[in-house]
Design a protein around this motif. Structure first.
Motif: not given
Length: 403
Positions: A148-154, A224-226, A88-104
């Motif tokens: 999806v983030m409302k009001g996000g700045d890409k 990120p993007g609209y 929707q207008p005013g929304e920003m969409a982003m890829r959201c991976n689920i990743i593995c973090v190990e020892n930071g």
């Protein structure tokens, strides 16, 4: 004239010592693809314009003739179309991976290729705990999801996780590119850290670790993007009807914005164990009723990201014997000629486990036209092809006889 693009994601590479100095394309046994190189015309294609990172979103849009300088709006918004999420207008969409973090450090971009069922449970849990008026999580496939983030700045710098395995998380967090985007960056980084606290002891991850698998213990947001504004391929090249076949939401989303019907294939995984025969048959059936088919196979790219040379060679051989051969055999018997194009979107060299922007080799086999002198399909041979070096929308112009 009907047309099909068969795209082996990331299958271009660089010479590898373990293969005697050959690339996987040169080492693979691929008689049907080589035959099409002999019968058709060849060239190399710069799919990543200057100033862009060599992501699949950029390269595949360029393959289909889009000008990413004006028509690209982030990977997330494209994948949203596939998932069925209306930005929707005013929304920003982003890829959201689920990743593995190990020892930071980022261990991998896919949490060990987590299953759809496990990932769905984690995304629903994150939505329950972290979803609110600003953030909404949407389930995708395996490790690939949507935020999806409302009001996000890409205007933020986000690092794709597949580009930085082994890098400390703290070194590649989201950064604002302009002062106005500072709050967006802060909120996204805060969300990432909260996800790590929530996911570390989740039952799905406890089971995975007990089984010796990588835990899916962090989200990672990027691209990120609209909502994009893209012409359809009917408007661009005049097709009457078309279809896209892929296991990857990004490709489905590009296809949907391009005006193509997205065809689902049971058992299509995006990995080397995908249902090759099912995808080939779906492409054949789609060509019977459509002018154009875009068939995307992800397997070689994933093998490249893993640095698995033997697997990458095998995925190219599977593409040849289980995709290209049955399609070529079928359409060769038809009264109406079918043009077959074969190419990757970008290289994914096993040595560096990520994408590069080097030009990729391509074939366009039009049964009504004579071929050139090229005898095999690979990165070097294609440079001698009749099409030379193309860029931007030139590949689609050649495919549709507009150049």
């Amino acid at each position: 004239m009907k047309r099909i693009i068969i795209l082996g994601d990331g299958m271009a590479d660089e010479p590898i010592a373990a293969l005697g100095g050959k690339t996987p394309l040169q080492a693979a046994h691929k008689p049907t693809i080589d035959k099409l190189a002999q019968l058709g015309k060849n060239g190399v294609f710069s799919t990543v314009p200057d100033g862009f990172k060599p992501g699949s979103e950029i390269a595949n849009m360029t393959v289909l003739g889009y000008d990413v300088r004006t028509e690209f709006e982030g990977r997330g918004s494209l994948e949203a179309a596939s998932i069925g999420v209306a930005i929707q207008p005013g929304e920003m969409a982003m890829r959201c991976n689920i990743i593995c973090v190990e020892n930071g450090n980022i261990k991998n971009h896919s949490a060990g290729h987590i299953s759809n069922e496990e990932a769905k449970e984690l995304i629903e849990y994150l939505q329950e705990k972290l979803g609110d008026d600003v953030f909404t999580f949407h389930n995708g496939i395996s490790y690939r999801h949507l935020l999806v983030m409302k009001g996000g700045d890409k205007r933020i710098n986000c690092t794709p996780p597949h580009d930085v395995p082994g890098t400390p998380v703290k070194d590649v967090m989201v950064e604002a590119l302009v002062p106005e985007a500072a709050e967006t960056a802060r909120l996204l980084n805060e969300l990432t850290l909260k996800s790590q606290e929530l996911l570390k002891d989740h039952p799905v991850n406890l089971k995975r670790m007990a089984a010796g698998k990588d835990p899916a213990n962090s989200i990672w947001v990027w691209s990120p993007g609209y909502k994009p504004s893209m012409q359809t391929l009917a408007q661009k090249v005049g097709i009457q009807s078309g279809a896209v076949i892929s296991a990857v939401d990004l490709i489905k989303g590009i296809g949907i914005y391009a005006g193509l019907e997205s065809i689902e294939v049971e058992g299509a995984t995006g990995l080397f164990d995908t249902n090759y025969e099912g995808k080939a048959q779906a492409a054949i059936e789609a060509l019977k009723t459509n002018d154009f088919v875009f068939l995307h196979v992800e397997a070689s790219d994933e093998a490249g990201h893993e640095g698995n040379v033997d697997l990458k060679v095998k995925t190219i051989e599977y593409l040849d014997s289980r995709i290209v051969k049955p399609i070529y055999d079928a359409v060769s018997a038809w009264d109406e000629p079918v043009t077959i194009a074969i190419l990757p979107d970008h290289p994914t060299p096993c040595a560096i486990k990520t994408h590069t922007n080097a030009p990729v080799p391509f074939i366009i086999y039009n049964p009504t036209q004579a071929g050139d002198s090229v005898q095999v399909y690979d990165e070097q041979a294609a440079q001698q092809g009749a099409y030379g070096h193309v860029s931007d929308n030139e590949f689609m112009q050649l495919l549709f006889d507009k150049k």
